[in-house]
Motif scaffolding. Structure first.
Motif, PDB file in Angstrom:
ATOM      1  N   UNK A   1       0.849  -1.187   0.000  1.00 59.19           N
ATOM      2  CA  UNK A   1       0.000   0.000   0.000  1.00 59.19           C
ATOM      3  C   UNK A   1       0.886   1.239   0.000  1.00 59.19           C
ATOM      4  N   UNK A   2       0.563   2.170  -0.819  1.00 61.05           N
ATOM      5  CA  UNK A   2       1.278   3.432  -0.840  1.00 61.05           C
ATOM      6  C   UNK A   2       0.294   4.556  -0.645  1.00 61.05           C
ATOM      7  N   UNK A   3       0.729   5.598   0.035  1.00 61.33           N
ATOM      8  CA  UNK A   3      -0.112   6.748   0.303  1.00 61.33           C
ATOM      9  C   UNK A   3       0.468   7.960  -0.402  1.00 61.33           C
ATOM     10  N   UNK A   4      -0.390   8.715  -1.067  1.00 58.54           N
ATOM     11  CA  UNK A   4       0.041   9.896  -1.802  1.00 58.54           C
ATOM     12  C   UNK A   4      -0.823  11.063  -1.366  1.00 58.54           C
ATOM     13  N   UNK A   5      -0.235  12.020  -0.657  1.00 56.57           N
ATOM     14  CA  UNK A   5      -0.976  13.178  -0.177  1.00 56.57           C
ATOM     15  C   UNK A   5      -0.889  14.318  -1.177  1.00 56.57           C
ATOM     16  N   UNK A   6      -1.942  15.116  -1.221  1.00 48.70           N
ATOM     17  CA  UNK A   6      -1.959  16.288  -2.099  1.00 48.70           C
ATOM     18  C   UNK A   6      -2.781  17.379  -1.441  1.00 48.70           C
ATOM     19  N   UNK A   7      -2.676  18.601  -1.980  1.00 47.89           N
ATOM     20  CA  UNK A   7      -3.449  19.715  -1.459  1.00 47.89           C
ATOM     21  C   UNK A   7      -2.600  20.765  -0.777  1.00 47.89           C
ATOM     22  N   UNK A  32      -7.751   2.208  10.774  1.00 42.45           N
ATOM     23  CA  UNK A  32      -7.794   3.631  11.045  1.00 42.45           C
ATOM     24  C   UNK A  32      -6.803   4.320  10.108  1.00 42.45           C
ATOM     25  N   UNK A  33      -7.269   5.433   9.569  1.00 41.41           N
ATOM     26  CA  UNK A  33      -6.410   6.299   8.779  1.00 41.41           C
ATOM     27  C   UNK A  33      -6.304   7.622   9.520  1.00 41.41           C
ATOM     28  N   UNK A  34      -5.136   8.179   9.530  1.00 40.49           N
ATOM     29  CA  UNK A  34      -4.951   9.396  10.306  1.00 40.49           C
ATOM     30  C   UNK A  34      -4.187  10.468   9.566  1.00 40.49           C
ATOM     31  N   UNK A  35      -4.305  11.645  10.108  1.00 46.31           N
ATOM     32  CA  UNK A  35      -3.493  12.793   9.660  1.00 46.31           C
ATOM     33  C   UNK A  35      -2.633  13.242  10.836  1.00 46.31           C
ATOM     34  N   UNK A  36      -1.385  13.481  10.561  1.00 45.21           N
ATOM     35  CA  UNK A  36      -0.452  14.037  11.522  1.00 45.21           C
ATOM     36  C   UNK A  36       0.172  15.276  10.895  1.00 45.21           C
ATOM     37  N   UNK A 100      -1.583   5.169   7.718  1.00 44.75           N
ATOM     38  CA  UNK A 100      -2.468   4.046   7.985  1.00 44.75           C
ATOM     39  C   UNK A 100      -1.991   3.325   9.238  1.00 44.75           C
ATOM     40  N   UNK A 101      -2.942   2.975  10.106  1.00 44.06           N
ATOM     41  CA  UNK A 101      -2.598   2.278  11.342  1.00 44.06           C
ATOM     42  C   UNK A 101      -1.952   0.931  11.045  1.00 44.06           C
ATOM     43  N   UNK A 102      -1.115   0.512  11.964  1.00 45.98           N
ATOM     44  CA  UNK A 102      -0.368  -0.734  11.801  1.00 45.98           C
ATOM     45  C   UNK A 102      -1.281  -1.951  11.913  1.00 45.98           C
ATOM     46  N   UNK A 103      -2.263  -1.880  12.792  1.00 41.51           N
ATOM     47  CA  UNK A 103      -3.113  -3.044  13.092  1.00 41.51           C
ATOM     48  C   UNK A 103      -4.556  -2.722  12.722  1.00 41.51           C
ATOM     49  N   UNK A 104      -5.278  -3.628  12.050  1.00 39.73           N
ATOM     50  CA  UNK A 104      -6.683  -3.375  11.719  1.00 39.73           C
ATOM     51  C   UNK A 104      -7.518  -3.102  12.954  1.00 39.73           C
ATOM     52  N   UNK A 114       1.252   3.777  13.558  1.00 39.33           N
ATOM     53  CA  UNK A 114       0.965   3.868  12.129  1.00 39.33           C
ATOM     54  C   UNK A 114       2.220   3.459  11.361  1.00 39.33           C
ATOM     55  N   UNK A 115       2.046   2.600  10.369  1.00 43.06           N
ATOM     56  CA  UNK A 115       3.232   2.081   9.702  1.00 43.06           C
ATOM     57  C   UNK A 115       3.353   2.481   8.233  1.00 43.06           C
ATOM     58  N   UNK A 116       2.301   2.993   7.647  1.00 44.13           N
ATOM     59  CA  UNK A 116       2.376   3.449   6.264  1.00 44.13           C
ATOM     60  C   UNK A 116       2.120   4.944   6.242  1.00 44.13           C
TER      61      UNK A 116
END
Length: 127
Positions: A1-7, A32-36, A100-104, A114-116
């Motif tokens: 899984x890859x995450x790509x932020x924009x804005x 869980x998905x988060x913003x830091x 993305x959180x490490x554990x479902x 969070x690992x990703x």
């Protein structure tokens, strides 16, 4: 899984901005998905997190500093996470990261849960 932020953007105090984070790959909806965010010279801090609990119900949580001004949302069909930021303040200036959180199903405000991570997007709020 890859995450790509924009804005990313340069805005004035009081303005609004929406960040997006697209997740490529599977394994998104049960996490869980988060913003830091990380301001210059400061540690990375929790902003908000969200998980879909079933149907159209979501659990979301916010840092006190953004509660009432920021809204986190997600579209699992599009594997996309959003952060709507209203009434922006100069102290909101930071690099914002999606993660993305490490554990479902496991919730935490700690960054090491969070690992990703996305690559980060810079938000600058001028006074």
């Amino acid at each position: 899984v890859q995450l790509q932020a924009s804005g990313r953007g340069l805005v004035q105090a009081g303005d609004s901005l929406r960040l997006s984070c697209a997740a490529a790959g599977r394994a998104f909806s049960n996490y869980y998905m988060g913003w830091f965010r990380q301001a210059p010279g400061k540690e990375r801090e929790f902003v908000a997190a969200i998980r879909r609990s079933g149907g159209s119900t979501y659990y979301a949580d916010y840092a006190d500093s953004v509660l009432g001004r920021f809204t986190i949302s997600r579209d699992d069909a599009k594997n996309t996470l959003y952060l709507q930021m209203n009434s922006l303040k100069p102290e909101d200036t930071a690099i914002y990261y999606c993660a993305r959180a490490r554990v479902p199903f496991a919730y935490s405000q700690a960054s090491n849960a969070y690992d990703l991570w996305g690559q980060g997007t810079l938000v600058t709020v001028s006074s």
